[in-house]
Write a protein that holds these residues in place. Structure first.
Motif, short mmCIF file in Angstrom:
data_model
loop_
_atom_site.label_atom_id
_atom_site.label_comp_id
_atom_site.label_asym_id
_atom_site.label_seq_id
_atom_site.Cartn_x
_atom_site.Cartn_y
_atom_site.Cartn_z
N ASP A 1 -36.91 14.99 14.09
CA ASP A 1 -36.70 13.82 14.93
C ASP A 1 -37.94 12.93 14.90
OD1 ASP A 1 -36.06 13.56 18.54
OD2 ASP A 1 -36.28 12.04 16.97
N GLN A 2 -37.80 11.72 14.35
CA GLN A 2 -38.97 10.88 14.12
C GLN A 2 -39.53 10.28 15.40
OE1 GLN A 2 -38.21 8.11 10.99
NE2 GLN A 2 -37.95 9.73 9.47
N ALA A 3 -38.64 10.00 16.37
CA ALA A 3 -39.14 9.35 17.59
C ALA A 3 -39.92 10.32 18.46
CB ALA A 3 -37.96 8.76 18.37
N ALA A 4 -39.78 11.60 18.23
CA ALA A 4 -40.50 12.59 19.04
C ALA A 4 -41.58 13.31 18.27
CB ALA A 4 -39.52 13.62 19.61
N ARG B 1 -44.93 9.59 13.95
CA ARG B 1 -44.03 9.08 14.97
C ARG B 1 -43.52 7.69 14.58
NH1 ARG B 1 -44.17 9.86 21.26
NH2 ARG B 1 -44.13 11.96 20.42
N ASN B 2 -42.22 7.54 14.77
CA ASN B 2 -41.58 6.26 14.48
C ASN B 2 -40.73 5.88 15.67
OD1 ASN B 2 -40.21 4.07 13.41
ND2 ASN B 2 -38.98 5.26 11.98
N PRO B 3 -41.05 4.86 16.45
CA PRO B 3 -42.11 3.88 16.17
C PRO B 3 -43.49 4.38 16.54
CG PRO B 3 -41.01 3.32 18.22
CD PRO B 3 -40.29 4.52 17.67
N GLY B 4 -44.42 3.99 15.76
CA GLY B 4 -45.79 4.47 15.92
C GLY B 4 -46.46 4.27 14.58
N SER C 1 -44.07 3.62 11.90
CA SER C 1 -43.18 2.45 11.93
C SER C 1 -43.14 1.86 10.54
CB SER C 1 -43.72 1.39 12.91
OG SER C 1 -43.31 1.66 14.21
#
Lengths: 387, 421, 349
Positions: free
Chosen positions: C188-191, C197-200, C203
């Motif tokens: 899971d990229q958002a976590a 991390r995406n977004p981060g 991104s």
């Protein structure tokens, strides 16, 4: 006689002994191992299995409602004008009636907006991607993707966008309700993850099984159309089968299956089966030449309101779709995409041409129209909560 | 599992069971061709007109709570050629005999085909009378008399629920049989099968075997026999080949449902069947006989249901079926009444249990236990020709149906000089 | 390298720090290693690698440098003679991930180098460039790599490592793998923890359509754009090199935790081994040369597939790019890579 009597008694006891362990009435006991247990009220008929819920994002009503707010919130975009609902309108079963939608920067998407009907029941997401398994993974694409830019959230603006969400008191409450186990679900570092999970939960909760077909209220034309749909001549049921009219359906009763994709002979631009870039379907993701032009079978529920059709919206009417299948593929006589799709070497082997009269086409369309769930198109539960 | 028997049921049960004891039924006395006789050729033709079929066109015949297959086609409305068969047998030396048989088989959409029902070589040991018989090849099962006999030999045009539901009506398979054949009333045997016959499947994990024993008793006026058998099979991805098991085009439906594609649910697991059969008759006059016969069979299935969509569910099924038939023969007429009942107790476990159970037909209808009552009048017009008229009260499906049948059967020797088969 | 200064620091000073690296104040490796060098020098023939007097734990920052031929990469600058058509380009993105760093002894044994888990060291950096499994290099010195934009706070040109080296061991090479480890690539990229991390930090480095991350996001804007040589109507203004795993299937692990994900057909994680030669391991700097990355292919053209090379197995530009990276592609076997080299860094501070 005595010998006979002895045999009789012996057999009698033997028989009653055997019988004594048995029931006298037929019964069947079904233990579905919790297959209908969920923290969420799915509102599907008892005969329809429940869909998978990912381990890391079980369904709850609170997540559904939070996701509903985010789905209709245009703040989740670079220009404050694009929300999920911009390309997924409820009245059109969450498609948008356009051939190709445009994103926040005006960049045109190469493919047609799909309906989100029963998105929870697909074993892979989008038109032709054998790598996207969950709605959570798919939701990342329109939000953060760059080719094409849809919502346009990127490293330059994601912090401001999040701050605008955080400033809204409605969201403070909704996030706290949706993620009660977290201390700061909106202000903490999992804010984006929670947002993605919430939007995915809303989309996952879009179940639609209340059409005229389901209620058994079909017109005579629709019944004739159904017979055609299931007939050996047309064989629509080969790919559009089951309670969701798609062979890409997965639910809790199914152990994982390799996703199915089919080439339906829509293009043949080089005479050797090529589809126009970038819409080569599964081939675009795998690079495997045999996968050229293969796309996932969409559900036919609510198909009457999701025109135009096919992965690139290039077929405007259901009549046209049916006639393409009747011909065994589509012939494009001229232009940049000219070619005889009927001769496409990658075309699915089940697709052979068939004879069909105009009246039968109308009957088949009537059947497809009977799959429209008007309640789903108007249910306030799926509507814009900001209005 | 607990039994709840109301007093009336208890009485009926006991009465029925005690009746089973009473005496004789057909022994397969003439199965082995005798030495010194010319080749025996026996034929049967059976034609029946029926007033109704239990299912409509494009519906499939699935008794709730059971797993059917094989050749258990529903009877059809109108005239049908139920059976045509020719069986030839020859003992060509002291010990060896050969049997060949050809008969019709029903197929999908009412198609009929002709198939080799029997092609076996047998060896009688150790003098010409045996008592040991070894037979190998394509054969009919001998463990159950109703499976061994031709359909035309019965008083009824419709085979029993034991035969149809548990065994798919016919049992023709490739295998080996060792038989202690009719020694002073006792006979026993064991068979091993390749598994081509329902409810087994034919593959490395499939196959079946069975063992049986029988005692026949006869005085001047009284004949009796009783037998017991046990059959065990393994099935791997067993389909209902009547409607499924391959690429099926024709949409079918359970009665009352909208036609869709047949849910091709498969079964993988064990199948155990145990049965008791008995019969007795008393000659009460110069040309009158009173008799009763019956059978009881118990089925245990333990395995997995699965389908092409990768759904799975565990199943444990305990089922039994019983039929009881008193009859009276006066001169050339025989009147028989047959009562049948099938009780299924199935347990399905798994996330897909409900879906698969429904697709396989293994869900019993609440409050409905399949039963069937048939009344038949058989008139032996000539030594080889008989007429039959039947009334059937069919309660095997949730919707009850009454139907009539009238038919004619010819069975006899195709060569002069030998009667019987 | 992470700068300990805030992003408000004047850009001039930032530039001077671009190529410098320095060690943690707590340990002076230079003193140790120079004494080691002296010892070996006294001992006899000059060794072609560094002999360590150990065992000791070394903490250091391995510096990276991004160049185009002789020129170092900066946002807003034009670079000439790039690719087979000698195109002029400017950069739009220059990020890549590395993991599994190792030091290789002259006997061939590998010494594992652990990445410092910067995310937990309590520094005031809001987005760590590395965790204990993977590090991100980001050579965009300005936001969005625009000419006149503010400084990019995520700029990072070094990887902080710790290694335990035995006594008498001679280090002859540095080895690392380009990309994100398989087990992290499909989460899971958002976590995810930064830098994934995406977004981060990730991104624009997420690659969800193939399920995973872009191992490299090295994109240029060619002057005059690129054109499809067979279809003059098909043009674009961005030529990308996105390396990533392809042929990744949907897997049970996507829904059920505790199940292993199915492997992708083409992992596309090249292992890069760089011989030290005469360079001290302490003085070594890993150089990624964009000119070498696109050597042999024209960045003013794109004959098909994604613009540039996005690891597609039928994308014609990928054949040369993959060969330059030393990766197998299609029927071509893996070769030696030519994109990464080692050099001595500019004089240390």
């Amino acid at each position: 006689m005595f010998a006979v009597f002895r045999i009789n008694v012996a057999v009698f006891f033997a028989v009653t002994l055997l019988l004594s362990g048995c029931q006298t009435e037929s019964q069947t006991f079904v233990d579905d191992a919790g297959a209908r247990e969920s923290a969420f009220d799915w509102r599907v008929p008892a005969s329809v299995p429940l869909p998978y819920e990912p381990d890391d994002n079980p369904m709850t009503e609170e997540k559904f409602q939070l996701g509903r707010h985010l789905f209709y919130d245009a703040r989740l975009s670079v220009n404050g004008e694009i929300s999920c609902a911009s390309c997924h309108e409820q009245a059109r079963a969450f498609s948008d009636g356009q051939q190709h939608p445009s994103g926040a920067t005006g960049e045109v998407h190469p493919r047609n907006s799909q309906s989100l009907t029963n998105a929870a029941y697909f074993n892979n997401l989008t038109w032709g991607n054998p790598a996207l398994a969950t709605i959570e993974q798919q939701v990342m694409l329109p939000l953060f993707g760059e080719s094409p830019i849809e919502h346009g959230i990127n490293e330059d603006n994601f912090e401001q966008i999040l701050m605008s969400i955080q400033a809204d008191e409605t969201y403070l409450r909704l996030y706290a309700e949706a993620f009660p186990e977290q201390d700061e679900p909106l202000l903490g570092e999992l804010a984006w993850d929670n947002s993605v999970k919430a939007i995915a939960s809303f989309v996952r909760g879009m179940t639609s099984f209340d059409s005229a077909f389901d209620r058994g209220e079909m017109s005579d034309a629709a019944k004739r159309g159904e017979a055609l749909f299931n007939s050996e001549r047309l064989e629509c049921f080969h790919c559009h089968d089951g309670y969701n009219f798609s062979d890409a359906t997965i639910d809790r009763g199914v152990t994982f299956l390799e996703p199915l994709f089919h080439n339906t002979g829509l293009y043949n631009i080089d005479g050797m089966g090529a589809y126009p870039d970038p819409n080569t379907g599964r081939h675009e993701v795998t690079g495997n030449p045999d996968h050229m032009g293969q796309f996932r079978t969409p559900s036919l529920r609510n198909v009457a309101v999701t025109a135009p059709y096919n992965h690139d919206g290039s077929v405007p009417t259901l009549d046209g779709v049916i006639r393409n299948y009747a011909a065994g593929g589509r012939v494009i006589a001229s232009g940049e995409h000219a070619g005889d799709g009927r001769m496409n070497p990658f075309k699915d082997g089940v697709l052979v041409s068939f004879q069909i009269t105009d009246a039968e086409v109308d009957d088949l369309v009537a059947f497809l129209e009977s799959l429209t769930d008007d309640a789903f198109l108007t249910d306030p539960r799926f509507s814009d909560p900001w209005r | 599992m607990k039994i709840i028997l109301t007093p009336s049921k208890r009485l009926a049960c006991a009465a029925g069971m005690s009746v089973v004891l009473i005496l004789p039924s057909q022994a397969s006395a003439h199965y082995i061709p005798a030495e010194g006789e010319p080749v025996q050729v026996h034929g049967t033709v059976m034609t029946t007109w029926r007033s109704a079929s239990p299912v409509d066109e494009y519906e499939f015949w699935q008794i709730p709570g059971t797993s059917m297959g094989g050749d258990a086609w529903p009877v059809s409305q109108g005239v049908s050629l139920d059976e045509v068969s020719v069986m030839a047998a020859k003992r060509f030396d002291q010990n060896t005999f050969v049997k060949l048989g050809v008969s019709t088989h029903d197929g999908s959409d009412g198609h009929q085909s002709v198939g080799i029902e029997h092609a076996s070589l047998g060896f009688v040991c150790c003098d010409s009378k045996g008592p040991w018989v070894v037979e190998a090849g394509r054969m009919t099962a001998a463990f159950s008399p109703e499976l061994l006999a031709h359909r035309s030999a019965s008083e009824f045009t419709e085979p029993s629920l034991i035969a149809d539901v548990f065994f798919g009506r016919h049992f023709h398979d490739q295998g080996l049989r060792v038989w202690l054949h009719e020694t002073a009333g006792w006979s026993a045997g064991a068979e091993v099968w390749q598994g081509k016959a329902f409810p087994a499947t034919d593959d490395s994990d499939g196959g079946a075997w069975d063992a049986f024993a029988r005692y026949a008793f006869s005085t001047g006026r009284i004949h009796a026999d009783v037998g017991v058998w046990h059959y065990r099979a393994q099935a791997t991805s067993r389909a209902d080949h009547r409607y499924g098991g391959g690429h099926q085009h024709t949409p079918v439906a359970a009665p009352g449902e909208v036609a869709t594609i047949f849910p091709d649910v498969r079964y993988t697991g064990d199948v155990d069947l145990t049965g008791v059969h008995a019969g007795s008759s008393v000659r009460i006059g110069a040309e009158s006989t009173l008799g009763i016969k019956g059978a009881w069979a118990q089925l245990n299935m333990e395995g997995v249901l699965h389908d092409s969509g990768s759904r799975e569910a565990d199943i444990v099924a305990d089922q039994y079926a019983v039929w009881l038939q008193p009859y009276l023969t006066l001169h050339n007429h025989t009147v028989s009444l047959r009562a049948e009942r099938l009780v299924a107790d199935n347990t399905l476990t798994g996330a897909a249990a409900a879906t698969l159970g429904e697709g396989a037909g293994l869900l019993s209808e609440d409050g409905h236990t399949p039963e069937r009552f048939s009344l038949s009048w058989l008139y032996q017009w000539r030594p080889q020709v008989e007429f039959r008229a039947e009334y059937i009260s069919d309660q095997t499906l949730p919707e009850e149906q009454d139907r009539f049948a009238v038919g004619v059967v010819w069975q006899g020797s195709l060569l002069s000089g030998h009667a019987g088969h | 390298m992470r700068r300990p200064f805030t992003s408000a620091f004047p850009s001039l000073l930032q530039a001077s720090f671009l190529q410098a690296s320095f060690f943690r104040p707590s340990f002076s490796l230079a003193a140790v290693l120079s004494s080691a060098v002296l010892l070996t020098a006294c001992g006899g023939d000059s060794s072609s690698s560094t002999e360590i007097v150990g065992p000791r734990e070394i903490s250091a920052t391995i510096p990276f440098a991004a160049v185009v031929g002789d020129a170092s990469v900066e946002c807003g600058e034009d670079y000439l003679n790039v690719g087979s058509d000698a195109t002029t380009v400017s950069f739009v993105d220059f990020r890549f991930y590395v993991h599994d760093l190792k030091l290789v002894t002259d006997a061939g044994t590998e010494i594992n180098v652990s990445l410092d888990d910067v995310s937990t060291d309590g520094s005031d950096e809001s987005s760590p460039s590395q965790n204990s499994r993977v590090a991100q290099l980001d050579f965009r010195d300005t936001l969005g790599c625009e000419a006149e934009a503010d400084a990019n706070p995520n700029f990072n040109d070094g990887v902080q490592v710790t290694a335990t080296v035995e006594e008498g061991v001679t280090i002859s090479a540095i080895r690392f793998t380009l990309g994100v480890p398989f087990d992290l690539n499909h989460k899971d990229q958002a976590a995810a923890d930064e830098p994934l991390r995406n977004p981060g930090r990730a991104s624009g480095a997420g690659w969800n359509w193939q399920n995973g991350y872009k191992f490299t996001g090295i994109d240029v804007s060619p002057v005059g754009g690129w054109t499809d040589p067979e279809d003059g109507e098909r043009t674009g203004n961005r030529w990308n090199v996105h390396l990533g795993s392809t042929g990744c299937p949907v897997s049970v692990s996507d829904l059920e935790s505790g199940t292993e994900p199915e492997t992708c057909d083409n992992p596309n994680r090249p292992e890069i081994t760089l011989e030290l030669g005469a360079i001290d391991v302490e003085q070594a700097e890993i150089v990624i040369d964009y000119a070498a990355l696109v050597s042999g292919v024209s960045v003013a053209q794109d004959a098909g597939g994604a613009p540039g090379c996005m690891s597609g197995s039928t994308d014609p530009e990928c054949e040369t790019v993959f060969a330059n990276l030393g990766l197998a592609w299609g029927d071509n076997a893996a070769t030696d890579q030519s994109v990464f080299t080692l050099r001595e860094k500019a004089s240390a501070e």
